[in-house]
Design an enzyme around this catalytic site. Structure first.
Site, PDB file in Angstrom:
ATOM      1  CB  VAL A  26      -0.953   0.004   1.218  1.00 19.14           C
ATOM      2  CG1 VAL A  26      -1.697   1.338   1.318  1.00 19.14           C
ATOM      3  CG2 VAL A  26      -1.942  -1.149   1.125  1.00 19.14           C
ATOM      4  NE  ARG A  28       9.174   0.046  -0.698  1.00 13.25           N
ATOM      5  CZ  ARG A  28      10.336  -0.573  -0.740  1.00 13.25           C
ATOM      6  NH1 ARG A  28      10.574  -1.485  -1.664  1.00 13.25           N
ATOM      7  NH2 ARG A  28      11.286  -0.281   0.144  1.00 13.25           N
ATOM      8  N   GLY A 105      -9.581  -8.562   9.825  1.00 17.28           N
ATOM      9  CA  GLY A 105     -10.609  -9.565   9.590  1.00 17.28           C
ATOM     10  C   GLY A 105     -12.004  -9.010   9.723  1.00 17.28           C
ATOM     11  CG  ASP A 131      -9.938 -17.406  11.986  1.00 17.63           C
ATOM     12  OD1 ASP A 131      -8.994 -18.128  12.359  1.00 17.63           O
ATOM     13  OD2 ASP A 131     -10.601 -16.695  12.758  1.00 17.63           O
ATOM     14  CG  MET A 173      -6.114 -19.955  16.590  1.00 16.99           C
ATOM     15  SD  MET A 173      -5.231 -18.389  16.401  1.00 16.99           S
ATOM     16  CE  MET A 173      -4.627 -18.161  18.074  1.00 16.99           C
ATOM     17  CB  SER A 219      -0.581 -43.347  16.775  1.00 23.25           C
ATOM     18  OG  SER A 219      -0.195 -43.360  15.412  1.00 23.25           O
TER      19      SER A 219
END
Length: 325
Positions: A26, A28, A105, A131, A173, A219
């Site tokens: 933004v 430059r 966000g 997210d 998250m 596992s």
């Protein structure tokens, strides 16, 4: 509103890898197109408290590879009030800022939308959130880096899970969106993902235990989207109670997901959308988020970006189910 001569940049909400690349782009691109650029520190709080500095190309030199944000970030409670937004506007006028580029966000773009409507200012948003939950863009700044961070962590956890024949619940998250959990589960070869989009009447844990535990699998890795009520700890406790013969562990990755050097994908996305923000201002666009869809820059109205649920490809659930047998 008069001609735009000065553009302010701020980062707001949770930090995301690639925000610095966006700030650089933004700054430059703005200078290249004849605008004066001002950096606003600590998000909307900085606008309220007049933490504003002139920015030159030197301010953004050598930051494209850095995580976090040189402008710092904050979640501003005061900006949620009419009085707080008035203070912010007064400082915009005082500093002769004609337009804002907001990198953040859902909450950050909601704040930008309210501000723009109340004070008739030009606000342009860049999708900065790990997210990947903003509608109208294929990916958000920080999502790819976070995915790779999760993959690296889970690869390491897998070594321990196999050595001790354990079930690991790994919490990532994405409280309201399962993009991180589902796609990282596929990338890591996990046995299951528990995500908000799949929260039907079917018990996801029971389905996994019935399908995912084989005699040949001693596992297992389960990726869980964070939740205050049904996170990794909840599911681990259930397994201990309902299936006490299994050895269960929990790993909550937490804020380490936000840090680190941005991937090439996030640097390019941030650079393209940053340049796109300046192009939007030159075209007279107002109150839109800059996204990339099908490899093309698009302008998404704030109302669509923040209020429309981003489509989740439910076929990804089938992909994981088939590959985890």
């Amino acid at each position: 509103m008069g001609k735009i001569r000065t553009i302010g940049i701020l980062t707001s909400g949770g930090d995301a890898p690639g925000m610095n690349a966006a700030i650089r782009a933004v700054t430059r691109s703005g200078i290249c197109n004849g605008f004066k650029i001002k950096g606003i520190y600590r998000g909307f709080d900085g606008l309220i408290n007049n933490e504003i500095r002139d920015f030159t190309t030197e301010n953004v030199s050598g930051i494209i590879m850095s995580g976090g944000t040189i402008l710092k970030s904050a979640r501003s409670k005061e900006f949620m009030t009419v009085e707080g937004r008035q203070k912010a506007y007064d400082n915009m006028v005082k500093n002769e800022i004609d337009a804002l580029v907001v990198i953040g966000g859902n909450g950050s773009l909601t704040g930008a939308k309210n501000f723009a409507e109340e004070h008739d200012v030009c606000c342009i948003g860049l999708p900065g959130t790990i997210d990947n939950d903003l509608y109208g863009t294929d990916s958000t700044i920080g999502y790819d880096t976070t995915m790779n961070t999760i993959m690296d962590c889970v690869d390491r956890i897998r070594d321990t899970a196999q050595s001790h024949e354990r079930i690991f619940f790994v919490e990532v998250m994405g409280r309201d969106a399962g993009f991180l959990a589902q796609n990282s589960a596929i990338a890591c070869g996990a046995e299951a993902a528990i995500i908000p989009e799949d929260s039907t009447d079917v018990d996801q844990l029971a389905r996994f235990m019935e399908r995912g535990i084989r005699k040949s699998k001693k596992s297992c890795i389960v990726i869980v989207s964070e939740s205050p009520k049904c996170g990794a700890l909840y599911y681990a406790d259930r397994v201990r109670t309902e299936f006490p013969h299994f050895d269960v562990r929990v790993s909550i990755l937490g804020h380490l997901q936000r840090g680190g050097r941005p991937t090439a994908h996030d640097r390019i996305l941030a650079s393209r959308t940053g340049v796109g923000a300046i192009e939007a201002i030159l075209q007279g666009q107002r109150n839109v988020m800059i996204g990339v869809r099908n490899n093309e820059i698009v302008y998404v109205p704030f109302s669509s970006a923040i209020r429309t649920d981003k489509p989740f490809d439910m076929n990804l659930i089938k992909v994981l189910d088939e590959l985890s047998i």
